[in-house]
Design a protein around this motif. Structure first.
Motif, mmCIF file in Angstrom:
data_model
loop_
_atom_site.group_PDB
_atom_site.id
_atom_site.type_symbol
_atom_site.label_atom_id
_atom_site.label_comp_id
_atom_site.label_asym_id
_atom_site.label_seq_id
_atom_site.Cartn_x
_atom_site.Cartn_y
_atom_site.Cartn_z
ATOM 1 N N LYS A 79 48.667 42.619 44.834
ATOM 2 C CA LYS A 79 47.368 43.053 44.326
ATOM 3 C C LYS A 79 47.525 43.806 43.017
ATOM 4 O O LYS A 79 46.711 43.675 42.093
ATOM 5 N N TYR A 80 48.590 44.592 42.904
ATOM 6 C CA TYR A 80 48.850 45.314 41.666
ATOM 7 C C TYR A 80 49.018 44.348 40.495
ATOM 8 O O TYR A 80 48.423 44.533 39.428
ATOM 9 N N ALA A 136 46.552 43.986 37.349
ATOM 10 C CA ALA A 136 47.128 44.212 36.025
ATOM 11 C C ALA A 136 46.851 43.031 35.100
ATOM 12 O O ALA A 136 47.196 43.062 33.924
ATOM 13 N N GLY A 137 46.235 41.975 35.665
ATOM 14 C CA GLY A 137 45.912 40.814 34.855
ATOM 15 C C GLY A 137 47.102 39.917 34.594
ATOM 16 O O GLY A 137 47.106 39.118 33.653
ATOM 17 N N TYR A 138 48.150 40.041 35.437
ATOM 18 C CA TYR A 138 49.360 39.244 35.191
ATOM 19 C C TYR A 138 49.247 37.837 35.749
ATOM 20 O O TYR A 138 49.622 36.869 35.107
ATOM 21 N N CYS A 139 48.723 37.719 36.959
ATOM 22 C CA CYS A 139 48.602 36.407 37.596
ATOM 23 C C CYS A 139 47.723 36.550 38.827
ATOM 24 O O CYS A 139 47.325 37.645 39.200
ATOM 25 N N GLY A 196 41.752 40.089 38.322
ATOM 26 C CA GLY A 196 42.243 39.544 39.575
ATOM 27 C C GLY A 196 41.256 39.607 40.719
ATOM 28 O O GLY A 196 41.251 38.747 41.597
ATOM 29 N N ASP A 197 40.397 40.615 40.727
ATOM 30 C CA ASP A 197 39.451 40.761 41.834
ATOM 31 C C ASP A 197 38.456 39.609 41.864
ATOM 32 O O ASP A 197 38.170 39.045 42.921
ATOM 33 N N ILE A 198 37.954 39.218 40.699
ATOM 34 C CA ILE A 198 36.975 38.130 40.656
ATOM 35 C C ILE A 198 37.638 36.803 41.029
ATOM 36 O O ILE A 198 37.024 35.934 41.635
ATOM 37 N N SER A 200 31.470 38.410 49.070
ATOM 38 C CA SER A 200 32.896 38.171 49.280
ATOM 39 C C SER A 200 33.587 39.460 49.698
ATOM 40 O O SER A 200 33.283 40.534 49.214
ATOM 41 N N GLN A 201 34.538 39.318 50.587
ATOM 42 C CA GLN A 201 35.270 40.475 51.067
ATOM 43 C C GLN A 201 36.489 40.730 50.200
ATOM 44 O O GLN A 201 37.244 39.822 49.879
ATOM 45 N N LYS A 202 36.697 41.983 49.810
ATOM 46 C CA LYS A 202 37.917 42.332 49.112
ATOM 47 C C LYS A 202 39.045 42.469 50.140
ATOM 48 O O LYS A 202 38.825 42.833 51.281
#
Length: 239
Positions: A8-9, A13-16, A117-119, A235-237
């Protein structure tokens, strides 16, 4: 101090994507404080995370949301070491972004890219019933039986596809709207009925329509993002 899973990190962080992060961890390319972690390891804000020796920090900048018209032959992967014709090198965006979902190499059309990443995780969940619309051409005349069977679900990949909307456009062309994303789903459905796909183009994802030339991209508008967030609000996180 809050703990967060390493996958999740990397996503935040927008890495993948989270799935890609798990693969990187499994390959031993991710380290926490110099040590290779196990899948599911949690970290805190003082831990140092690296991928291939490069430190990964959460961005302090705003998220990026792109609508891209993928050409045929471009591969939807963030692993630029493996695929020469990958989507990341092709777009050459100044910030690191990654695709939301996939579009087969021989297929073309709309794909979204972001560093949020969340979206990504919310959109990718099939149970959220997010529509994706395609225009498909096949190698022989479309019959009423073909349309009926495509609409009602077919056995592929050890499951039955969900009922979907299918509309004939011409003798060899049809429109289909899916709410699930099985691997090569449309091609497999057609092959099950002894049809071969000769052209496949995605023209819509949820409320985002394909409106840029092949090989080009644009930023999503604020109104589009507002509508996306409304569509995925249930949507569930996950941790």
């Amino acid at each position: 101090m809050d703990l967060i899973r390493i996958n999740k990190y990397l996503t935040e962080a927008g890495y993948c994507s989270r799935r890609a992060a798990d693969k990187l961890i499994d390959q031993g390319r991710v380290k926490i404080n110099g040590k290779v972690p196990e899948l599911g390891t949690k970290i805190n804000s003082t831990d140092v995370v690296t991928v291939d020796g490069k430190e990964i920090n959460k961005p302090k900048e705003e998220f990026v949301y792109l609508a891209f018209n993928k050409p045929i032959g471009i591969v939807c992967t963030t692993d630029t070491r493996v695929e020469k014709d990958n989507i990341i090198d092709y777009i050459n965006y100044p910030k690191r972004v990654f695709p939301i979902g996939r579009l087969d190499k021989p297929s073309e059309g709309l794909i979204l890219l972001t560093n949020d990443g969340d979206i990504v995780n919310k959109i990718l969940r099939a149970r959220n019933n997010h529509e994706k619309e395609y225009i498909v051409e096949v190698d022989r005349a479309i019959s009423d039986l073909f349309l009926k069977r495509m609409r009602n679900g077919l056995p592929i990949l050890d499951t039955i596809t969900r009922k979907c909307k299918v509309e004939q456009i011409s003798k060899f062309k049809f429109r289909i709207i899916l709410t699930q994303g099985l691997n090569r789903q449309i091609r497999r459905m057609c092959e099950y009925l002894d049809y071969n796909v000769t052209k496949l183009k995605r023209i819509r994802i949820m409320n985002i329509k394909l409106d840029v030339p092949t090989g080009q991209y644009r930023d999503l508008t604020n109104s589009e993002l507002t509508e996306i967030n409304a569509l995925i609000s249930d949507s569930q996180k996950t941790n």
